[in-house]
Design an enzyme around this catalytic site. Structure first.
Site, mmCIF file in Angstrom:
data_model
loop_
_atom_site.group_PDB
_atom_site.id
_atom_site.type_symbol
_atom_site.label_atom_id
_atom_site.label_comp_id
_atom_site.label_asym_id
_atom_site.label_seq_id
_atom_site.Cartn_x
_atom_site.Cartn_y
_atom_site.Cartn_z
ATOM 1 N NE ARG A 1 -2.336 0.755 3.354
ATOM 2 C CZ ARG A 1 -3.334 1.234 4.247
ATOM 3 N NH1 ARG A 1 -4.551 1.676 4.476
ATOM 4 N NH2 ARG A 1 -3.545 0.931 6.106
ATOM 5 C CG ASP B 1 -4.305 3.348 10.788
ATOM 6 O OD1 ASP B 1 -4.985 4.041 11.681
ATOM 7 O OD2 ASP B 1 -4.508 1.876 10.106
#
Length: 535
Positions: free
Chosen positions: A165, A449
């Site tokens: 990603r 996150d």
């Protein structure tokens, strides 16, 4: 001759950096930048204009100009390669060396190797992450802790397939520039990984595979498709070698799922339901639309909330209609080594969530910790059996309207003072870790996150600007938030001790949180001002 990408003056040299930043790799980055950054800039400007239109109208709908794509029953995405056929459990995490080894050994089918929300993009993290993925591909990676514990790939175990990603389109990489301009982080992360790994991965049938974050429209998916075509041509790889899974983690993308798959159809492998960024995007886009869009505490917005259920069921329906995988959301629980009761309660919730996803037709789901891999796998094994997926379940019973996707006011829950305090606690702790170079942090038994930091600061901003009144009559104000943040900072100082507190970046994190949560002008991504503070 065109100049290659150059490393910014003052950037520290890192061990083995020359293995990543070869002349040929920098030439490739420069070629990507010159060809695509201008279009990236146009699409970011289009995002801003669309946000203004949503603010004016307080509404969003499926695009009339692409109705013919949604109505055409015949098109499908390209068949999945064998390495992506079974995605029943995917583990996510940053590309540090320990995580790389543990994720590959975890027993998950897929590892989402993250340069985005789970990675604080220090120069060290970006370059070492690329080195770790090269070493992992060559099966020469290991890691030893300062305490002497050794981690290495298990030779007799099937390793997880790597899906990378890159960063979203909005964030530039300040350490690399071309023609005097910083290169988009997305092109740096994609370009370096593709240049060094695409050919050997393709020869093994193992990639290159990508997750595409923060996509807001089918036009952004089209840009990625053009990047893939160009990169494949430059390296002499066949069209369609790349496969990409798109995170549907913005409210605008939820209205363009079919169009996104259509634009990427020769490179698409699926869509993923990203919960926290989705809620953050909803607040960001509808922040001026009045009390109808005020969300309750983040943990009260479960995937069974009507508007979230509409979103996930539409995702499964869309994916299977077009032959793509539907991948479910994150189980972010981090097991406790000390409290069995915490584990018991949390694991019951994880099983219920994964059972629901499997029953609804998802083909797999995410976990944040290796201990959750067997839990999620058992849930999907019970539904899939020996089948690699359930794309045969077309979910033709699903018909989702624009109103259902936006029915935030159908929730019974309300914001609470405890929820405000939790948002401050999580935001402060996460930002301190991020400024110190850690992008994935265990806080209160959950893996947090950048996406969870975004929803935390966005809820603070929304509640203050909406003048929310909590139970007991106390009103959400900037002054209240500052008092809670000051109390939390003092508690952390007491908890950690003066020396550890001073050695950390707590005051800087405190000030940054208050800025992005209380400024009148809502910054689009908190990582933009935070990135300027990274070492």
């Amino acid at each position: 001759m065109p100049a290659p990408a150059t490393v910014s003056p003052g950037t520290p040299a890192l061990p083995r950096q020359e293995e990543v930043l070869t002349d040929a790799a920098l030439d490739f980055i420069a070629a990507l930048h010159r060809r695509f950054t201008g279009r990236r800039d146009e699409l970011l400007a289009l995002r801003a204009r669309r946000r203004e239109e949503i603010a004016r109208s307080g509404s969003l709908d499926f695009l009339p100009e692409t109705a013919h794509i949604r109505a055409d029953p015949d098109w499908r995405v390209a068949p999945a390669p064998a390495a992506l056929e079974d995605r029943r459990v995917e583990i996510t995490g940053p590309t540090d060396r320990k995580m790389t080894v543990n994720a590959l050994n975890s027993g998950a089918r897929i590892w989402l190797a993250d340069f985005e929300d789970a990675l604080a993009p220090t120069w060290h993290n970006v370059i070492s992450g690329q080195l770790n993925l090269i070493d992992a591909r060559e099966r020469r990676i290991d890691f030893t802790t300062p305490e002497g514990k050794h981690y290495a790939l298990r030779p007799q175990r099937e390793l997880a397939t790597v899906v990378v990603r890159p960063r979203g389109w909005h964030l530039d990489e300040r350490h690399l520039s071309v023609d005097g301009r910083q290169v988009p982080g997305a092109l740096v992360d994609f370009g370096l990984y593709f240049f060094h790994n695409a050919r050997p991965l393709a020869e093994r049938g193992q990639g290159p595979f990508f997750y595409l974050p923060k996509t807001e429209s089918h036009l952004e998916a089209r840009l990625w498709n053009e990047v893939f075509l160009f990169a494949q041509e430059q390296l002499g790889l066949p069209r369609g070698t790349v496969r990409a899974t798109v995170l549907i983690e913005t409210i605008t993308a939820a209205f363009e799922m079919e169009e996104i798959l259509y634009e990427l159809r020769e490179h698409a492998s699926g869509l993923n339901a990203g919960r926290w960024d989705y809620l953050f995007s909803l607040i960001k886009n509808f922040r001026d639309a009045g009390p109808r869009f005020v969300l309750p505490d983040r943990n009260a917005v479960t995937m069974t909330a009507p508007f979230m259920r509409a979103y996930t069921e539409l995702l499964v329906r869309t994916c299977h209609k077009r032959g793509a995988h539907a991948v479910g959301g994150m189980a972010a629980f981090i097991p406790s080594r000390k409290d069995p009761e915490v584990n018991r309660v949390a694991l019951e919730k994880v099983r219920a969530d994964k059972d629901r996803e499997a029953r609804d037709g998802f083909d797999g789901s995410w976990v944040a910790h290796p201990d959750l891999v067997p839990v999620a796998r058992a849930c999907f094994d019970a539904v899939l059996g020996d089948r690699p997926h359930q794309k045969h379940r077309l979910r033709e019973d699903v018909a989702v309207t624009a109103a259902q996707l936006l029915a935030v006011d159908a929730l019974d829950a309300r914001p609470t003072l405890a929820g405000l305090r939790n948002a401050v606690q999580v935001g402060l702790r996460y930002l301190e870790a991020w400024l110190g170079g850690l992008g994935a942090v265990a806080i209160f038994h959950l893996m947090e996150d950048a996406a969870t930091a975004e929803i935390s600061r966005s809820q603070i901003w929304q509640w203050v600007n909406a003048g929310v009144v909590f139970e007991g009559g106390e009103k959400a104000t900037a002054g209240l938030v500052r008092r809670i943040a000051a109390d939390e900072l003092a508690a952390i100082r007491q908890e950690t001790g003066e020396r550890a507190f001073t050695a950390g970046r707590w005051q800087q994190a405190h000030d940054l949180l208050l800025k992005v949560a209380l400024d009148e002008d809502y910054v689009e991504f908190l990582t933009l001002p935070a990135y300027e503070l990274l070492d």
